[in-house]
Design an enzyme around this catalytic site. Structure first.
Site, mmCIF file in Angstrom:
data_model
loop_
_atom_site.group_PDB
_atom_site.id
_atom_site.type_symbol
_atom_site.label_atom_id
_atom_site.label_comp_id
_atom_site.label_asym_id
_atom_site.label_seq_id
_atom_site.Cartn_x
_atom_site.Cartn_y
_atom_site.Cartn_z
ATOM 1 N N GLY A 123 57.079 -19.848 -36.058
ATOM 2 C CA GLY A 123 57.733 -21.156 -36.160
ATOM 3 C C GLY A 123 56.785 -22.275 -36.513
ATOM 4 N N GLU A 124 55.513 -21.966 -36.673
ATOM 5 C CA GLU A 124 54.548 -23.007 -37.034
ATOM 6 C C GLU A 124 53.952 -22.713 -38.417
ATOM 7 O OE1 GLU A 124 52.021 -24.247 -33.748
ATOM 8 O OE2 GLU A 124 53.562 -23.751 -32.295
ATOM 9 N N MET A 125 52.810 -22.064 -38.472
ATOM 10 C CA MET A 125 52.213 -21.803 -39.780
ATOM 11 C C MET A 125 52.655 -20.455 -40.350
ATOM 12 S SD MET A 125 48.518 -23.487 -38.825
ATOM 13 C CE MET A 125 47.735 -23.593 -40.424
#
Lengths: 330, 330
Positions: A123-125
Site C-alpha cells: 500500500g505504499e511503495m
C-alpha cells in the site's frame, strides 16, 4: 584596554548567567550529529529521493516525508501505490533519529529497520527488496557509489537502508527560537511564548513530550482521561505486543517543527494547533484550557521550528537498458 | 619571456582555429539566461515544488517534471490525480524555454501558458485556478513573497504562472561535452562520438533536431516514410488546428539530456536510445542503420547531457487554519 576587559567580563557573566538559568530546563537544544559518514549520507540522500525504489517509479521516501514540508506530506493519511489511502498519518522524518523506535507503533527498532518497510509495503511503495536491489544494481552510477560508501562492491537491502538511515540522521533542525533561548538568548522568546512554555511545563506536558525532540522518547496511552474519538483503525503498540494494555498506546510524537507537520495525531484528524492543544489538554490531562492559555501554548509551540535541512536537490544516476521498468499500472 | 609569448600565441591560434571550425556547425552551445528576475525565480521554484497546487496536495510540477531525473518522470505516460494514467509522455522541462511552443502538440504558446494547464487538468493536478489561488492566498509566506516579486499585493493565476515560467527559464543545461567541443575543446568528444555526430548531420537528423536544444524549434510529422506503431491516442497538432495534414505532427523534442529523459517518443513506448535511433532512422529517413552506425549516433547523443540545474531544495511556507484542505480521496 581595561574597558574592553570589563565589557568582556560583564558579557561573560551575563552569558554564563543565562546559560546557568536555562541549564535547569528539562530540554536541551537540538545538536547536529558530528559522526556521520558523509559518503553514505550523499548516497542515502539520492536513495531517499529516488522513486525507482517503488514499483511505480513514482513514489520516493520524499513523497510522504517531503523535506520541503517539514518531512511530512501534510495529509491526514498518506497516498500509496495505486492511490491507496494509507492507514495512518506520516510522521515527520525530521529529528526522527531521537525516537526510541520508528513508526507510530514503534514496530521498527531504528531508522535502518524503518527504511525497509515502506519500500516493500503493497500500500505504499509496493516494490520488494529483491526488485529494489535489482533496479539499483542495474545502474552503474549506484554501483560505484555503493562501492565507495561501503568499501566493497555490491548492493543489498542492508546497505540501502543503512545509507538512507545515515542521511536521515542528518535531518535535524537546530537553531529554533526555543533553542536560542535555551542557549541563553533571553530575547529569543516573547513574554507570551515564555508564558506558554511555563504553562506547558506546569500542566505536565513534559512528562511525555520530553527529550531534545520534545517527544519520541516514550510510548504513551493516547486518551488517558477521555478517549480520542476517531474512525482510524490503528491502535498503536497493541499490534506489536499483543498486550491489551497497549491499546491506543503510541510513540509520543516530536513537537519540533509542529508548525510544519499538520494535520495532527496518528489519524491526521486535527487541522490546527489550537484544536490539537485543546484536545491533548482535555483527554490526556483532564483540563479544559481557556482561549488565552491555548494561545500561549500555541505561541510556544511555534518557537520550535528549527532550521530546515538545506542541501542541493540530488541528481539521480540514470537507468539503463537492463533496469527493470517501473510498473505503475499493473 | 619570448617563449611564453610564443606559447600563448600558439594557444591563441589553436583556440581561434577550433572556434572558427566549430562556428560552422549548425548548433550553438546552451547559454544561461542573464535577464531572469531572481525574486520571481525563487518564488517560482517554490511553486514548482508545491503539491498544494494540486487538489490532492500530493502532486507538484516536480512530480512529473522531476528535476532529479532530467526534468521528466521516466515513465511511459504520467500518473495524475487518483492514479490516473495520463495520455502522453511528460516532456522534459529542461531547456524548454527554447521550444517554439509547449506540450507535444504545441497547444500552449509559451511556458507561462503551459504552467496553468496541468494545475486545472482533472487527470493531472485536478485543482482549479480558483482553488489554487485560494490556497496560496491563505499562506502568509506566499502573500509576502508575491508582493516582493511583483511589486504589489495580490496573487492571481497570471502571477503564479509567470513565476513558475521564470523559474523554468533557468532550467537550462550548459556545459555538455558536445558544447565543450563546440566551444573549441577538441578532446571533449571521442572519435566515435564525432563520427556519430557526423552521421547525425549527414543523415539529415538536423533538419528537425535543430537549434541550441537540438529540437523544439519546429512541428514535424512523426512517421514520414513509415508509420510509427502505437496504441497511443494522441495525434499531435491536429487536435489544435483541426487540419488533416497535422495528423501525427508533433513538436520536435529536444535531444539535450536524452540520456536522462527515457522512455522515448510521445507514447514513451521505447526504452532504449538504440531502439529510438533505429526507429527514427527507419520511419523518418527511410534508412536502416547498421549496429555500428547506431552505436556511433548513440555515443554522440550521450554527449548532450549538460550540467543539471543545481539549487537547494526549496522549503515551502506552511499552510494556515484558513488554507483549503487537500482532498486526495474525494
Amino acid at each position: 584596554m581595561r574597558t574592553i576587559i570589563i565589557c568582556l567580563s560583564i558579557g561573560l557573566l551575563l552569558g554564563l548567567g543565562a546559560v546557568a538559568v536555562h541549564a535547569q530546563e528539562p530540554f536541551s537544544p537540538i545538536t547536529i550529529p558530528v559522526d556521520v559518514d558523509l559518503t553514505k549520507v550523499e548516497l542515502g540522500k539520492k536513495l531517499f529521493f529516488d522513486p525507482r525504489l517503488s514499483k511505480s517509479g513514482f513514489i520516493s521516501c520524499n513523497s510522504c516525508h517531503n523535506l520541503s514540508m517539514g518531512g511530512t506530506d501534510n495529509l491526514p493519511v498518506s497516498i500509496g501505490h495505486g492511490w491507496n489511502q494509507g492507514p495512518i498519518n506520516a510522521p515527520t522524518v525530521l529529528n526522527s533519529s531521537f525516537n526510541l523506535a520508528q513508526f507510530w507503533d514503534g514496530r521498527a527498532s531504528d531508522l535502518q529497520v524503518q527504511a525497509g518497510g515502506p519500500i516493500a509495503n503493497p500500500g505504499e511503495m509496493a516494490s520488494s527488496h529483491t526488485l529494489a536491489i535489482d533496479v539499483l544494481e542495474s545502474i552503474p552510477g549506484y554501483q560505484s557509489e555503493f562501492e565507495t560508501a561501503f568499501g566493497s562492491p555490491g548492493i543489498d537491502i542492508e546497505r540501502v537502508t543503512a545509507a538512507i538511515a545515515e542521511f536521515e540522521r542528518t535531518l535535524v533542525t537546530p537553531n529554533s527560537r526555543f533553542d536560542q533561548w535555551l542557549g541563553g538568548n533571553e530575547s529569543a522568546l516573547t513574554h507570551q511564548e515564555q508564558d506558554g512554555y511555563a504553562l506547558f511545563k506546569a500542566m505536565g506536558c513534559t512528562s511525555c513530550h520530553r527529550g531534545p525532540a520534545l517527544g519520541g522518547e516514550a510510548f504513551m496511552k493516547f486518551g488517558i482521561v477521555a478517549p480520542y474519538e476517531t474512525d482510524n483503525e490503528a491502535h498503536g503498540r497493541i499490534s506489536v505486543t499483543g498486550q491489551a494494555n497497549d491499546l491506543n498506546v503510541f510513540k509520543v510524537p516530536t513537537l519540533r517543527n509542529i508548525e510544519l507537520t499538520y494535520p495532527y495525531f496518528h489519524d491526521g484528524g486535527v487541522k490546527t494547533l489550537s484544536e490539537a492543544v485543546q484536545i491533548m489538554s482535555r483527554i490526556q490531562l483532564g483540563r479544559v484550557l481557556s482561549d488565552p492559555e491555548v494561545d500561549n501554548i500555541v505561541a510556544f509551540l511555534l518557537t520550535l521550528t528549527g532550521d530546515q535541512p538545506s542541501f542541493a536537490l540530488p541528481i539521480l544516476p540514470p537507468s539503463t537498458a537492463h533496469t527493470p521498468s517501473p510498473e505503475p499500472f499493473n
